[in-house]
Motif scaffolding. Structure first.
Motif, PDB file in Angstrom:
ATOM      1  N   GLN A  48       0.414   7.869  -2.520  1.00  0.00           N
ATOM      2  CA  GLN A  48       0.343   6.567  -1.853  1.00  0.00           C
ATOM      3  C   GLN A  48       0.534   5.378  -2.792  1.00  0.00           C
ATOM      4  N   VAL A  51       4.233   5.143  -3.156  1.00  0.00           N
ATOM      5  CA  VAL A  51       4.813   4.596  -1.920  1.00  0.00           C
ATOM      6  C   VAL A  51       4.655   3.070  -1.907  1.00  0.00           C
ATOM      7  N   ARG A  52       3.446   2.610  -2.213  1.00  0.00           N
ATOM      8  CA  ARG A  52       3.149   1.167  -2.175  1.00  0.00           C
ATOM      9  C   ARG A  52       3.998   0.407  -3.196  1.00  0.00           C
ATOM     10  N   LYS A  55       7.696   0.150  -2.341  1.00  0.00           N
ATOM     11  CA  LYS A  55       7.898  -0.877  -1.300  1.00  0.00           C
ATOM     12  C   LYS A  55       7.908  -2.253  -1.950  1.00  0.00           C
ATOM     13  N   GLN A  56       6.915  -2.458  -2.815  1.00  0.00           N
ATOM     14  CA  GLN A  56       6.746  -3.742  -3.476  1.00  0.00           C
ATOM     15  C   GLN A  56       7.934  -4.075  -4.384  1.00  0.00           C
ATOM     16  N   GLY A  59      11.542  -2.609  -2.062  1.00  0.00           N
ATOM     17  CA  GLY A  59      11.650  -2.676  -0.614  1.00  0.00           C
ATOM     18  C   GLY A  59      12.015  -1.334   0.002  1.00  0.00           C
ATOM     19  N   ILE A  60      11.727  -0.243  -0.712  1.00  0.00           N
ATOM     20  CA  ILE A  60      12.050   1.099  -0.211  1.00  0.00           C
ATOM     21  C   ILE A  60      10.792   1.725   0.390  1.00  0.00           C
ATOM     22  N   ASP A  61      10.886   2.194   1.628  1.00  0.00           N
ATOM     23  CA  ASP A  61       9.756   2.903   2.222  1.00  0.00           C
ATOM     24  C   ASP A  61      10.033   4.407   2.148  1.00  0.00           C
ATOM     25  N   GLU A  63       8.240   6.895   2.729  1.00  0.00           N
ATOM     26  CA  GLU A  63       7.697   7.737   3.802  1.00  0.00           C
ATOM     27  C   GLU A  63       8.616   7.774   5.019  1.00  0.00           C
ATOM     28  N   GLN A  64       9.515   6.802   5.122  1.00  0.00           N
ATOM     29  CA  GLN A  64      10.458   6.807   6.236  1.00  0.00           C
ATOM     30  C   GLN A  64      11.536   7.871   6.048  1.00  0.00           C
ATOM     31  N   THR A  65      11.922   8.101   4.793  1.00  0.00           N
ATOM     32  CA  THR A  65      13.096   8.936   4.547  1.00  0.00           C
ATOM     33  C   THR A  65      12.795  10.199   3.760  1.00  0.00           C
TER      34      THR A  65
END
Length: 137
Positions: A48, A51-52, A55-56, A59-61, A63-65
């Motif tokens: 996690q 993941v965080r 994103k920060q 801008g890649i998530d 968990e989506q892909t």
């Protein structure tokens, strides 16, 4: 035109470093190679903190892909990059392999994660150049 080489980023759990590498590979080098990640064991969710921060920073998530998967779920791979998992490093047949020797930041502070992500980005750019020069597209 032949297809792009497939690169697998692997470590034991496929939860942190190899996931970051898969995400950055897609983000930075998808014009040169396809990125995958896997491990010899899986975890219920991607790390996690990783993941965080992804994103920060990008801008890649993830968990989506992406999700934690086993080596057996990969297509045939051209290039294997091990993250640096010492003795238990998984083996996959390939044309070329390298070990990035990165320590797992799991359980450490954010600075360690950022250092790891920066190191992966740097190595990714070098790998991209290497693949461009040594693999036919």
């Amino acid at each position: 035109m032949s297809q792009k080489p497939k690169v697998a980023f692997i470590c034991v759990h496929n939860s942190c470093r190899s996931q970051i590498a898969e995400a950055l590979g897609k983000y930075l080098a998808s014009d040169v190679f396809e990125s995958y990640s896997a491990g010899t064991q899986t975890v219920p969710q991607i790390n996690q903190d990783a993941v965080r921060l992804m994103k920060q920073l990008y801008g890649i998530d993830m968990e989506q892909t992406q999700y934690s998967k086993l080596l057996t779920e990969l297509p045939p791979i051209d290039i294997v990059v091990t993250m640096g998992c010492n003795v238990n490093c998984p083996y996959l047949p390939c044309k070329y392999r390298e070990n990035w020797g990165l320590d797992d930041p799991s359980g450490k502070d954010e600075a360690e994660y950022r250092k790891t992500i920066a190191a992966i980005e740097q190595k990714m750019m070098a790998l991209k150049e290497f693949v461009k020069e040594n693999f036919e597209h």
